[in-house]
Motif scaffolding. Structure first.
Motif, mmCIF file in Angstrom:
data_model
loop_
_atom_site.group_PDB
_atom_site.id
_atom_site.type_symbol
_atom_site.label_atom_id
_atom_site.label_comp_id
_atom_site.label_asym_id
_atom_site.label_seq_id
_atom_site.Cartn_x
_atom_site.Cartn_y
_atom_site.Cartn_z
ATOM 1 N N VAL A 125 0.852 -1.199 0.000
ATOM 2 C CA VAL A 125 0.000 0.000 0.000
ATOM 3 C C VAL A 125 0.882 1.241 0.000
ATOM 4 O O VAL A 125 1.511 1.584 1.011
ATOM 5 N N LYS A 126 0.917 1.893 -1.163
ATOM 6 C CA LYS A 126 1.712 3.109 -1.302
ATOM 7 C C LYS A 126 0.907 4.262 -1.878
ATOM 8 O O LYS A 126 1.434 5.369 -2.036
ATOM 9 N N GLU A 138 -3.533 5.636 -2.992
ATOM 10 C CA GLU A 138 -4.978 5.400 -2.904
ATOM 11 C C GLU A 138 -5.377 4.232 -3.794
ATOM 12 O O GLU A 138 -6.256 3.435 -3.456
ATOM 13 N N ASP A 147 -3.635 1.609 -4.436
ATOM 14 C CA ASP A 147 -3.275 0.356 -3.763
ATOM 15 C C ASP A 147 -4.313 -0.010 -2.710
ATOM 16 O O ASP A 147 -4.579 -1.191 -2.468
ATOM 17 N N ILE A 148 -4.887 0.996 -2.064
ATOM 18 C CA ILE A 148 -5.943 0.732 -1.078
ATOM 19 C C ILE A 148 -7.133 0.074 -1.763
ATOM 20 O O ILE A 148 -7.684 -0.927 -1.285
ATOM 21 N N ALA A 193 -6.279 -3.544 -2.691
ATOM 22 C CA ALA A 193 -6.368 -4.461 -1.547
ATOM 23 C C ALA A 193 -7.810 -4.833 -1.270
ATOM 24 O O ALA A 193 -8.138 -5.995 -0.994
ATOM 25 N N ALA A 210 -6.193 -0.629 5.536
ATOM 26 C CA ALA A 210 -5.227 -0.209 4.524
ATOM 27 C C ALA A 210 -5.145 1.317 4.469
ATOM 28 O O ALA A 210 -4.065 1.897 4.330
ATOM 29 N N ARG A 211 -6.308 1.967 4.563
ATOM 30 C CA ARG A 211 -6.318 3.422 4.538
ATOM 31 C C ARG A 211 -5.600 3.998 5.766
ATOM 32 O O ARG A 211 -4.859 4.981 5.667
ATOM 33 N N PHE A 239 -1.886 3.716 5.182
ATOM 34 C CA PHE A 239 -1.421 4.727 4.227
ATOM 35 C C PHE A 239 -1.456 6.123 4.851
ATOM 36 O O PHE A 239 -0.520 6.903 4.713
ATOM 37 N N GLY A 269 2.167 4.071 4.461
ATOM 38 C CA GLY A 269 2.069 2.852 3.649
ATOM 39 C C GLY A 269 2.295 1.618 4.494
ATOM 40 O O GLY A 269 2.569 1.683 5.704
ATOM 41 N N ASN A 315 1.897 -3.141 4.180
ATOM 42 C CA ASN A 315 1.591 -4.325 3.387
ATOM 43 C C ASN A 315 0.299 -4.972 3.870
ATOM 44 O O ASN A 315 0.064 -5.052 5.079
#
Length: 633
Positions: free
Chosen positions: A510-511, A513, A515-516, A519, A548-549, A552, A557, A559
């Motif tokens: 997660v790097k 939005e 990526d969120i 996921a 996840a949010r 971030f 960020g 995993n």
């Protein structure tokens, strides 16, 4: 007399309900009508050779005979929910009304059979619908309540009680709408409710203030719909309440200081426009809005209404301008997405949210715009990726195996043999449990299978366990199971359709939005493949989205590891979210809800814990946080 007999026969044969005439002593049938013959699948002559026990399945026979005696003894005139067996062995339920008479000098029972299959199905569907409604009612993030004709609360969900700071038992049956309505809004509230009672309206939306138990005022958008009985009389209503207190306070603060408001608008990175009408036209745009569309501010505010239409994609114009007009007129406004067209012709996706305001003493609507083109493209990319994964899954041939009651394999498809490392016919006749189930799981899985073969348990629609290949490698398989029956209806085998999910462990870094969202999408896809229902899929995905949010937002960020879970033959899904951020200073307070370092963290953790079956969190200030959540099928 002949005409009378003909009339009775005509009525008997053309009746929509089935009719039978049975001897009281021998229970032999003497006569039947066309409808009954169609129900049972027999001819008239065949029915005359049958007795009462012949048209009832074995399991329903004692009850049927008991009702026959009650009807014969005239202790009742209606037998309900009696199982009836057709000629082909299938069964249905019927209500039977009957009276005693004589036929050919013998005492008989004349029965009228009404097939109630559709009614039972409707009742079942209604029960399921009520269960679904109850789940949505209790778990809704919006406040929901119902009131009776006296306007006292009949039901109140957790969100509504939390909003007003009451316990459910303090509201239901004890307080009315008037008890929690702000005094300044009481008159308007009563007028609207009276219109519901008089059926001048059947629903309304109103922005009103409530008074909490502590005396604090809260502002909310309230949607109310009335309920009426068959005679059209008002019997109550249901309301959905959305807290907009923060939004109203912000609007009030902006109105209090026009200078501060203008500074905020001018310096905003989001596009902000103010429109008046009808017809709607821009009277103010900030610099960000002008740059977003590639015009100067003067060009935008000089556009005629018909010229302003060109700023919106043709397919979105009705929605956009309709929303602007509704907002100016004070109607309920909602957030939406439209496509804007820049001066150079480029199409950009815009997310907008309208708020009714006053501008230069006149009604207006302020619209906040955010350019979400990059996000939409990221979502499209993720959806394409998901579609490719789904297409791949759709063409993969899974294991298909038939296991007889003696635990031996009678059929296995080619793909199953390939996965397990055997030749096409090499698995036939082998004991499934001794050959393919790991020793640690063999006893529990075998016990479940034995109960299944005895009919002591329903087949698991989804079942997860490990299997051994010929080389000794373990593979994780998600099974779909059904039982097979012989000609007599006895269970003699199980048919299992298995998907190899060994490689479903997925790690998303997660790097951003995007990526969120990735996921969340991948978590929901695995939950769906493992057999979770739609509501559980949504809860699991929502929990991952929140965690996840947080990773971030607060740690820059982290995993997200997504994988199947298994315990004692029971399948599930496990997600691990790890970051190396600042950690949580007061974990106990954060888990209670309401705690936040920026407005959202505490509620997120408490919601995740509520949505999942297992929730474990480890955190160390300055080192980071690891959250492990599990949901079981």
């Amino acid at each position: 007399m002949k005409d009378s007999e003909e009339l009775r026969r005509l009525f008997f044969d053309r009746a929509l309900d089935g009719m039978l005439l049975a001897d009281a002593e021998t229970q032999q049938f003497y006569a039947s009508n066309k409808a009954m013959e169609k129900m049972l699948g027999y001819t008239s002559e065949q029915i005359k050779k049958l007795r009462v026990p012949d048209i009832h399945p074995k399991e329903g026979l004692p009850y049927a005979l008991e009702q026959f005696e009650k009807l014969l003894e005239q202790r009742t005139t209606l037998a309900r929910d009696v199982q009836i067996k057709r000629r082909d062995g299938t069964a249905f339920y019927a209500d039977i009304s009957a009276f005693v008479g004589t036929y050919g000098g013998r005492k008989c029972l004349f029965g009228v059979f009404r097939d109630i299959t559709e009614r039972r199905q409707a009742e079942k569907a209604m029960r399921e619908s009520e269960s679904h409604y109850r789940s949505l009612f209790e778990e809704s993030l919006y406040g929901i309540c119902t009131v009776g004709p006296d306007f006292k609360f009949r039901q109140a969900n957790t969100a509504f009680c939390t909003l007003l700071e009451y316990r459910e038992e303090e509201l239901v049956g004890k307080r009315s709408i008037g008890d929690v309505t702000h005094p300044d809004d009481m008159a308007a509230s009563k007028r609207l409710l009276q219109k519901l009672v008089d059926r001048d309206l059947d629903h309304f939306i109103v922005e009103k203030r409530y008074i909490t138990k502590s005396g604090r005022g809260v502002c909310a958008i309230t949607f109310v719909r009335g309920f009426y009985d068959e005679a059209g009389r008002y019997v109550g209503s249901i309301a959905s309440v959305t807290d907009i207190t923060d939004r109203k306070q912000k609007e009030e603060a902006l109105r209090e200081s026009e200078a501060k408001y203008r500074t905020l608008v001018e310096q905003s990175l989001q596009g902000i426009a103010i429109a008046q009408g009808p017809p709607p036209h821009f009277v103010f745009v900030n610099l960000a809005m002008a740059e977003m569309l590639g015009y100067t501010r003067l060009e935008l505010t000089s556009l005629l209404p018909e010229e302003a239409e060109a700023l919106v994609h043709p397919e979105d114009r009705a929605v956009f301008f309709g929303l602007i007009i509704d907002s100016i007129q004070g109607k309920h406004a909602v957030q939406c997405e439209v496509r804007g067209i820049r001066k150079d012709g480029e199409v950009r996706w815009l997310e907008l949210y309208p708020v009714k305001i006053e501008y230069n003493g006149q009604p207006a609507v302020q619209v906040t715009f955010a350019d979400i083109t990059d996000r939409k493209q990221a979502e499209k990319t993720i959806m394409l990726e998901r579609d490719r994964e789904r297409k791949f899954l759709d063409v993969v041939v899974a294991i298909i195996v038939v296991i007889r009651a003696d635990e031996r394999i009678s059929l296995m498809n080619k793909k199953g043999c390939e996965i397990l490392g055997y030749g096409d016919q090499e698995t036939i006749g082998k004991n499934w449990f001794d050959t393919f189930i790991p020793m640690r799981d063999r006893k529990s899985v075998r016990e479940v299978f034995a109960k299944l073969m005895k009919g002591e348990t329903e087949p698991f629609e989804f079942y997860y366990n490990h299997v051994l290949s010929k080389s000794g490698e373990e593979r994780a398989i998600a099974w779909h199971n059904v039982v097979l029956r012989d000609e007599k209806g006895n269970i003699d085998a199980a048919l299992s359709y298995g998907q190899d999910i060994t490689d479903r462990i997925d790690v998303v870094g997660v790097k951003s939005e995007a990526d969120i969202i990735k996921a969340r999408v991948r978590t929901k896809a695995l939950a769906e493949a493992l057999g979770f229902n739609y509501m559980d899929q949504t809860k699991i995905a929502s929990a991952v989205l929140e965690l996840a949010r947080n990773a971030f937002r607060y740690a820059g960020g982290g995993n997200v590891t997504i994988q199947p879970a298994e315990r004692g033959g029971r399948g599930g899904i496990e997600i691990i979210v790890e970051d190396h951020g600042p950690g949580i200073a007061n974990l106990e307070l954060a888990l209670k809800g309401g705690y936040s370092t920026s407005g959202a963290l505490g509620e997120g953790l408490s919601n995740c814990k509520r949505f999942m079956d297992e929730f474990d969190i480890k955190t160390k200030v300055g080192k980071g946080t690891l959250v492990r959540i599990t949901k079981w099928l």
